[in-house]
Design a protein around this motif. Structure first.
Motif, short mmCIF file in Angstrom:
data_model
loop_
_atom_site.label_atom_id
_atom_site.label_comp_id
_atom_site.label_asym_id
_atom_site.label_seq_id
_atom_site.Cartn_x
_atom_site.Cartn_y
_atom_site.Cartn_z
N TYR A 183 0.88 -1.18 0.00
CA TYR A 183 0.00 0.00 0.00
C TYR A 183 0.91 1.22 0.00
CZ TYR A 183 -3.69 3.18 1.82
OH TYR A 183 -4.60 4.21 2.04
N ILE A 184 0.75 2.08 -1.01
CA ILE A 184 1.59 3.28 -1.13
C ILE A 184 0.76 4.49 -0.71
CG2 ILE A 184 2.99 4.70 -2.66
CD1 ILE A 184 3.43 2.24 -4.40
N VAL A 185 1.23 5.19 0.30
CA VAL A 185 0.49 6.34 0.82
C VAL A 185 0.74 7.58 -0.04
CG1 VAL A 185 0.64 5.37 3.15
CG2 VAL A 185 2.27 7.14 2.45
N HIS A 186 -0.12 8.53 0.09
CA HIS A 186 -0.09 9.85 -0.57
C HIS A 186 0.64 9.88 -1.92
CE1 HIS A 186 3.78 10.05 1.43
NE2 HIS A 186 3.33 10.54 2.57
N VAL A 187 0.11 9.14 -2.87
CA VAL A 187 0.63 9.18 -4.24
C VAL A 187 0.33 10.56 -4.83
CG1 VAL A 187 0.42 8.18 -6.55
CG2 VAL A 187 0.29 6.70 -4.52
N SER A 188 1.35 11.24 -5.34
CA SER A 188 1.14 12.63 -5.75
C SER A 188 1.48 12.91 -7.20
CB SER A 188 1.97 13.57 -4.85
OG SER A 188 3.36 13.47 -5.17
N SER A 189 2.05 11.94 -7.91
CA SER A 189 2.54 12.25 -9.25
C SER A 189 2.10 11.22 -10.28
CB SER A 189 4.08 12.32 -9.25
OG SER A 189 4.62 11.03 -9.05
N GLN A 190 2.06 11.65 -11.53
CA GLN A 190 1.77 10.74 -12.63
C GLN A 190 2.81 9.64 -12.70
OE1 GLN A 190 1.20 12.63 -16.42
NE2 GLN A 190 1.07 10.71 -17.54
N ASP A 191 4.04 9.95 -12.36
CA ASP A 191 5.13 8.97 -12.42
C ASP A 191 4.85 7.79 -11.49
OD1 ASP A 191 5.86 11.85 -12.63
OD2 ASP A 191 7.74 11.07 -13.44
N SER A 192 4.39 8.09 -10.28
CA SER A 192 4.09 7.02 -9.33
C SER A 192 2.84 6.26 -9.74
CB SER A 192 3.93 7.60 -7.92
OG SER A 192 5.16 8.12 -7.46
N VAL A 193 1.86 6.97 -10.26
CA VAL A 193 0.66 6.31 -10.77
C VAL A 193 1.04 5.30 -11.85
CG1 VAL A 193 -1.42 6.67 -12.17
CG2 VAL A 193 -1.00 8.11 -10.18
N ASP A 194 1.92 5.70 -12.74
CA ASP A 194 2.33 4.80 -13.83
C ASP A 194 2.99 3.54 -13.27
OD1 ASP A 194 1.38 6.63 -15.65
OD2 ASP A 194 3.35 7.46 -16.15
N ALA A 195 3.79 3.69 -12.21
CA ALA A 195 4.44 2.54 -11.60
C ALA A 195 3.42 1.59 -11.00
CB ALA A 195 5.44 3.00 -10.54
N ILE A 196 2.39 2.14 -10.36
CA ILE A 196 1.34 1.33 -9.76
C ILE A 196 0.55 0.59 -10.84
CG2 ILE A 196 -0.85 1.44 -8.50
CD1 ILE A 196 0.40 3.75 -6.87
N ILE A 197 0.21 1.30 -11.91
CA ILE A 197 -0.55 0.68 -13.00
C ILE A 197 0.23 -0.47 -13.63
CG2 ILE A 197 -1.52 1.07 -15.31
CD1 ILE A 197 -2.26 3.91 -14.38
N ARG A 198 1.53 -0.26 -13.84
CA ARG A 198 2.35 -1.34 -14.42
C ARG A 198 2.33 -2.58 -13.52
NH1 ARG A 198 5.91 2.88 -15.75
NH2 ARG A 198 7.15 2.51 -13.88
N ALA A 199 2.50 -2.36 -12.23
CA ALA A 199 2.53 -3.49 -11.30
C ALA A 199 1.19 -4.21 -11.27
CB ALA A 199 2.91 -3.00 -9.90
N ARG A 200 0.11 -3.45 -11.21
CA ARG A 200 -1.22 -4.06 -11.13
C ARG A 200 -1.56 -4.79 -12.44
NH1 ARG A 200 -4.62 -2.91 -7.19
NH2 ARG A 200 -6.45 -2.98 -8.55
N SER A 201 -1.07 -4.29 -13.55
CA SER A 201 -1.36 -4.93 -14.83
C SER A 201 -0.69 -6.30 -14.94
CB SER A 201 -0.92 -4.04 -16.00
OG SER A 201 0.49 -3.98 -16.09
N HIS A 202 0.32 -6.53 -14.10
CA HIS A 202 1.00 -7.83 -14.07
C HIS A 202 0.51 -8.68 -12.89
CE1 HIS A 202 3.88 -5.59 -16.67
NE2 HIS A 202 3.92 -6.76 -17.28
N GLY A 203 -0.60 -8.28 -12.30
CA GLY A 203 -1.21 -9.09 -11.26
C GLY A 203 -0.71 -8.85 -9.86
N GLN A 204 0.14 -7.83 -9.67
CA GLN A 204 0.66 -7.56 -8.34
C GLN A 204 -0.36 -6.79 -7.51
OE1 GLN A 204 4.59 -5.91 -8.53
NE2 GLN A 204 4.84 -5.80 -6.30
N ARG A 205 -0.46 -7.12 -6.22
CA ARG A 205 -1.41 -6.44 -5.35
C ARG A 205 -0.77 -5.18 -4.78
NH1 ARG A 205 -5.98 -9.19 -4.34
NH2 ARG A 205 -6.01 -11.41 -4.82
#
Length: 481
Positions: free
Chosen positions: A236-258
């Motif tokens: 769980y990543i707190v206070h996500v503030s940037s598009q860069d971090s959002v992109d990292a989360i989307i990549r991880a989730r797209s590969h099935g990571q929680r």
């Protein structure tokens, strides 16, 4: 107190129905049309309004000792501010000093929190590592209902957790069925950037975002995600503030990571120009980490929230007043990091999200209450309007308006980062534990009325255990070689 909320539309994360809601003995006793009012029952007229689960703010810092001072809102004033805006539960943070036993810090925070006006729970930060930390994590999970542990990847020479701490703590959390959370910023980069800027004579609040650019956040988010991937832990990543971090989360989730992401009301609505305000006090009031970003990041955050890539909304309520902020008058790195906001989160997100069409009312409930309850194992006790759930409710008037001002702020911080913002959609009545604590602008909180809520550990995730087994097998092969 028994309450009958009559004539409203009940909004849950999945459904919307016209119904009355009856509460008895602190629980929701009945939901239906034309419910009878028991003798002595208080009637709340919800005609034209929505009845929603009370908000859950999963990220607050009440009564926090930090950077040589203590925040202005204690657990009573902070939770009172929360209920005035429809938030009926907070999850705060126990933050041990380096080398301080986790259980010692836990006892301190528990004592401070006994004055809370509404329910609360705790994440516990892991700021160092040895066998005692390993053991205390077990005690916290098994005996005290803690199922999440926080890791600050920033604040070098203070509470920063290095990779060794992250690996040890993530591994232990997985064993215990607890969720690791991270404040994702590269602490070494921040430290070096702060020193360079001060050496260049850039010492005011305008230097704060320069010392913490989006890449600093994205690197730490990506690193935490990769560590979690290898170890097989959720994250769980707190206070996500940037598009860069959002992109990292989307990549991880797209590969099935929680991987779960949290976003602050401030990051959704405030941009980095505040740090260049000619009034030093106003600029410094907005110093928090990660900082507020350029406006294009807001679009990315809203898009990720609507799409389900970000899951919860919070405030990181950390109320340092102007006098405390002035500790960094000659050096921005010494400005205590933190902003208030717990009382305005719901109205700001409703106005900027629902009124703009970015969110539906059901999605609003999901990101302000239900998702937090589900992620942190509080559901359906919290986060739902259903029979048997706690009577934590907000009667929401979508037509009510106000202009946010410091003068009308319940928080004791003395300013408001949303000052001057006009919002439509307000908490008309807030019910906590079956008692009315906010009624048409009147605060009715009681000191100590809130209760600590235990959060059970999660069952081990099969995929995570399988990944651990694969790693053990790989290590055995290496040892044999």
């Amino acid at each position: 107190m028994n309450i009958l909320i009559r004539g409203g539309t009940v909004i849950n994360a999945e459904t919307s129905i016209k119904a009355d809601v009856l509460t008895q003995d602190g629980k929701i006793a009945a939901i239906g049309t034309d419910l009878e009012a028991p003798a002595g029952c208080t009637i709340v007229d919800a005609g034209g309004a929505f009845v929603m689960p009370g908000g859950i703010d999963p990220h607050t810092h009440m009564e926090l000792p930090f950077m040589g001072t203590v925040t202005k809102d204690d657990f009573y004033t902070g939770t009172s501010a929360g209920v005035s805006g429809g938030t009926t539960m907070i999850i705060d943070f126990v933050i041990p000093d380096p080398k301080q036993p986790l259980m010692e810090a836990w006892k301190n925070w528990n004592g401070w929190a006994e004055k809370s006006a509404s329910d609360y729970s705790f994440h516990v930060a892991v700021t160092w590592w040895d066998q005692s930390v390993h053991d205390d994590m077990g005690t916290l999970v098994r005996e005290h209902g803690v199922n999440s542990f926080k890791h600050f990847m920033a604040y070098k020479n203070a509470i920063m957790a290095d990779d060794e701490v992250l690996v040890n703590s993530f591994t232990r959390a997985l064993e215990l069925g607890a969720l690791p959370t991270v404040h994702a910023e590269n602490g070494e980069l921040v430290f070096q950037m702060q020193q360079r800027l001060v050496a260049q004579g850039i010492t005011g609040p305008e230097a704060h975002p320069l010392s913490r650019p989006p890449a600093v956040e994205a690197e730490a988010a990506e690193r935490a995600i990769r560590i979690a991937e290898v170890l097989g832990t959720p994250l769980y990543i707190v206070h996500v503030s940037s598009q860069d971090s959002v992109d990292a989360i989307i990549r991880a989730r797209s590969h099935g990571q929680r991987v779960y992401g949290e976003v602050l009301a401030g990051h959704l609505t405030i941009d980095e120009t505040v740090y260049r305000n000619a009034d030093w006090n106003i600029a410094a009031a907005h110093v928090m980490s990660p900082p507020f970003r350029a406006k294009h990041h807001q679009d990315a955050l809203w898009g990720a929230l609507a799409a389900g890539h970000l899951h919860t909304t919070a405030t990181d309520h950390c109320a340092f007043c102007n006098e405390q902020k002035a500790m960094g008058k000659d050096n921005f790195a010494k400005i205590p990091n933190g902003c208030a906001g717990v009382e305005d989160r719901m109205s700001v997100i409703w106005d900027a999200g629902v009124n703009s069409g970015r969110l539906t009312p059901n999605e609003f409930v999901r990101v302000t209450s239900t998702n937090a309850a589900q992620i942190f194992n509080l559901y359906p006790r919290k986060g739902a309007v259903q029979v048997g759930s706690d009577a934590d409710l907000v009667v929401w008037d979508p037509a009510a308006t106000k202009t946010i001002t410091t003068a009308a702020t319940v928080s004791k911080v003395g300013y408001n980062i949303f000052e001057g913002r006009s919002v439509q959609g307000l908490a008309k009545v807030t019910v906590s534990r079956g008692k009315i604590v906010w009624n048409d602008g009147e605060l009715r909180t009681e000191r100590g009325a809130g209760r600590y809520v235990k959060r059970p550990a999660f069952a081990p995730v099969f995929g995570a255990l399988k990944r651990q087994a694969e790693l053990h097998a790989a290590h055995a092969v290496l040892r044999a070689a």
